[in-house]
Design a protein around this motif. Structure first.
Motif, mmCIF file in Angstrom:
data_model
loop_
_atom_site.group_PDB
_atom_site.id
_atom_site.type_symbol
_atom_site.label_atom_id
_atom_site.label_comp_id
_atom_site.label_asym_id
_atom_site.label_seq_id
_atom_site.Cartn_x
_atom_site.Cartn_y
_atom_site.Cartn_z
ATOM 1 N N THR A 276 19.072 6.416 23.490
ATOM 2 C CA THR A 276 17.110 5.650 22.705
ATOM 3 C C THR A 276 16.760 7.166 22.128
ATOM 4 N N ARG A 277 17.583 7.914 21.628
ATOM 5 C CA ARG A 277 16.852 8.247 21.109
ATOM 6 C C ARG A 277 18.023 9.308 19.367
ATOM 7 N N ASP A 278 17.632 9.651 18.876
ATOM 8 C CA ASP A 278 18.086 9.351 17.905
ATOM 9 C C ASP A 278 18.512 10.787 17.623
ATOM 10 N N ARG A 279 19.426 11.542 18.359
ATOM 11 C CA ARG A 279 20.358 12.676 18.849
ATOM 12 C C ARG A 279 21.597 12.878 18.614
ATOM 13 N N VAL A 280 22.160 12.882 18.066
ATOM 14 C CA VAL A 280 23.587 14.005 18.499
ATOM 15 C C VAL A 280 24.297 15.415 18.826
ATOM 16 N N ALA A 281 25.357 15.910 19.511
ATOM 17 C CA ALA A 281 25.332 16.487 19.805
ATOM 18 C C ALA A 281 26.679 17.068 18.911
ATOM 19 N N LEU A 282 26.593 17.873 18.069
ATOM 20 C CA LEU A 282 27.691 18.114 17.966
ATOM 21 C C LEU A 282 28.915 20.013 18.611
ATOM 22 N N THR A 283 30.286 19.620 19.135
ATOM 23 C CA THR A 283 30.306 20.743 19.790
ATOM 24 C C THR A 283 31.762 20.703 19.055
ATOM 25 N N VAL B 86 33.988 10.650 12.955
ATOM 26 C CA VAL B 86 33.487 10.939 13.048
ATOM 27 C C VAL B 86 31.950 9.655 13.031
ATOM 28 N N ALA B 87 31.827 8.942 11.759
ATOM 29 C CA ALA B 87 30.925 8.058 11.525
ATOM 30 C C ALA B 87 31.666 6.541 12.328
ATOM 31 N N ALA B 88 32.266 5.928 11.848
ATOM 32 C CA ALA B 88 32.858 4.979 12.711
ATOM 33 C C ALA B 88 32.590 4.652 14.657
ATOM 34 N N ASP B 89 32.938 5.904 15.342
ATOM 35 C CA ASP B 89 32.332 5.605 16.767
ATOM 36 C C ASP B 89 30.589 6.035 16.795
ATOM 37 N N LEU B 90 30.046 7.169 16.116
ATOM 38 C CA LEU B 90 28.908 7.663 16.464
ATOM 39 C C LEU B 90 27.876 7.107 16.234
ATOM 40 N N ARG B 91 26.982 7.076 17.656
ATOM 41 C CA ARG B 91 26.467 6.141 18.059
ATOM 42 C C ARG B 91 25.373 7.549 18.575
ATOM 43 N N PRO B 92 23.812 6.957 18.577
ATOM 44 C CA PRO B 92 22.511 7.774 19.204
ATOM 45 C C PRO B 92 23.414 8.165 20.803
ATOM 46 N N GLY B 93 22.788 9.378 21.101
ATOM 47 C CA GLY B 93 23.443 10.205 22.031
ATOM 48 C C GLY B 93 24.985 10.766 22.124
ATOM 49 N N SER B 94 25.573 10.479 20.837
ATOM 50 C CA SER B 94 27.089 11.045 20.534
ATOM 51 C C SER B 94 27.288 12.265 21.127
ATOM 52 N N ILE B 95 28.077 12.374 21.458
ATOM 53 C CA ILE B 95 29.266 14.288 21.504
ATOM 54 C C ILE B 95 29.799 13.877 21.072
ATOM 55 N N VAL B 96 29.792 14.863 19.952
ATOM 56 C CA VAL B 96 31.164 14.748 18.870
ATOM 57 C C VAL B 96 32.176 16.038 19.302
ATOM 58 N N SER B 97 33.965 15.875 19.211
ATOM 59 C CA SER B 97 34.401 17.055 19.491
ATOM 60 C C SER B 97 35.119 17.348 17.731
ATOM 61 N N LEU B 98 34.708 18.264 17.367
ATOM 62 C CA LEU B 98 35.036 19.015 16.716
ATOM 63 C C LEU B 98 36.169 20.083 17.394
ATOM 64 N N PRO C 64 29.388 19.737 6.137
ATOM 65 C CA PRO C 64 28.185 18.959 5.179
ATOM 66 C C PRO C 64 28.128 18.258 4.612
ATOM 67 N N PRO C 65 29.096 17.000 4.390
ATOM 68 C CA PRO C 65 29.218 15.736 4.065
ATOM 69 C C PRO C 65 28.653 14.830 5.771
ATOM 70 N N LEU C 66 29.232 15.363 6.206
ATOM 71 C CA LEU C 66 28.693 15.004 8.023
ATOM 72 C C LEU C 66 27.321 15.177 8.083
ATOM 73 N N LEU C 67 26.943 16.265 8.140
ATOM 74 C CA LEU C 67 25.296 16.833 8.277
ATOM 75 C C LEU C 67 24.383 15.419 7.183
ATOM 76 N N ASP C 68 24.593 15.515 6.427
ATOM 77 C CA ASP C 68 24.276 14.331 4.665
ATOM 78 C C ASP C 68 24.603 13.225 5.945
ATOM 79 N N HIS C 69 25.809 12.918 6.595
ATOM 80 C CA HIS C 69 25.465 11.359 6.994
ATOM 81 C C HIS C 69 24.543 11.311 8.256
ATOM 82 N N LEU C 70 24.581 12.046 8.699
ATOM 83 C CA LEU C 70 24.123 12.307 10.108
ATOM 84 C C LEU C 70 22.302 12.096 9.958
ATOM 85 N N ALA C 71 22.408 12.932 8.013
ATOM 86 C CA ALA C 71 20.378 12.377 7.999
ATOM 87 C C ALA C 71 20.507 11.209 7.454
#
Ligand SMILES: [Zn+2]
Length: 265
Positions: free
Chosen positions: A77-84, A220-232, A244-251
């Motif tokens: 419910t919040r517009d935040r994700v975590a890059l791990t 990442v973009a295909a599966d990302l939702r608010p609250g997602s935890i991303v494996s990198l 950089p383009p991933l962070l642009d996508h998030l923004a």
């Protein structure tokens, strides 16, 4: 160092091209091969116990009420994700990724492999000083779910000891090695070692297959939702180019990249 000729990643890549998507069967994640550089005997730490105190105490693991033993995402419910990030590999790549994240005011979570911290002890403080979370990703990054109880526990505590020596805490999180989720035994062992939760993820970038930066972003973009935890992963040039383009996508989607502690707080 970046080995992409193994059959397994190529099979995964082919499946992705065929439109199979990131199913649970494919997203076994954090299967990155151990870079050769970290297999060398670890240099002795320069500091003598008791002579060098951490600049400030690092955060300890926390229990998050209402969260399961294994956390794979935060609130939807919040517009935040975590890059791990799997913390291993060339330290120059690690520094480049941290700087790129900080340029975009992003905070990330780094799960460090113990032998990597032996080889690059300064990176523990570098990660914390950037406002990021630092966690435990086992001592040697072998398939922890396949180990005996004693060996699995030694993998967890071996890394915990190193993080504590460098930062004053065992690290905020534990993530199992070479698997997306821990077995119940490994989750219990992690709790015994002081980690109330196992940190999993719900989005796999598959960056360790070196598919090219555009594909990392697309994955990442295909599966990302608010609250997602991303494996990198640290250690791969594609990840540096993709960030950089991933962070642009998030923004562009109105999503902030925060630490896992921030995501769940
Ligand atoms: Zn890993």
């Amino acid at each position: 160092m970046v080995r992409v000729t193994q059959a397994e990643p190529i099979r995964r890549r082919s499946a992705l091209r065929a439109g199979a998507g990131l199913t649970a069967a494919l997203a076994t994640g954090c299967a990155a091969p151990e870079p050769a550089a970290t297999t060398a005997p670890a240099p002795k730490a320069h500091r003598t116990p008791g002579t060098a105190r951490p600049a400030r105490a690092a955060p300890a693991p926390r229990r998050f009420p209402g969260q399961p033993a294994q956390i794979d995402h935060g609130p939807r419910t919040r517009d935040r994700v975590a890059l791990t990030f799997h913390g291993q590999g060339d330290p120059a790549i690690a520094r480049a990724l941290l700087e790129e994240a900080e340029r975009a005011s992003a905070h990330v979570t780094v799960l460090a492999v113990g032998t990597w911290l032996d080889a690059h002890p300064d990176l523990a403080r570098r990660i914390l000083d950037g406002g990021h979370d630092l966690g435990n990703h086992t001592l040697h990054h072998i398939d922890i779910n396949a180990l005996s109880e004693a060996d699995a526990y030694a993998e967890i505590t071996g890394c915990a000891t190193r993080i504590r020596r460098l930062t004053g805490s065992v690290g905020t999180w534990f993530r199992p090695s070479r698997t997306q989720t821990a077995t119940p035994l490994v989750a219990r062992l992690a709790q015994r070692a002081g980690y109330p939760h196992v940190l999993s993820y719900d989005v796999d970038s598959l960056d360790f297959t070196s598919p090219g930066p555009a594909t990392v972003v697309d994955n990442v973009a295909a599966d990302l939702r608010p609250g997602s935890i991303v494996s990198l992963h640290f250690g791969y040039a594609d990840t540096v180019a993709a960030l950089p383009p991933l962070l642009d996508h998030l923004a562009g989607r109105g999503l902030s990249a925060v630490t896992c502690t921030e995501l769940l707080s």
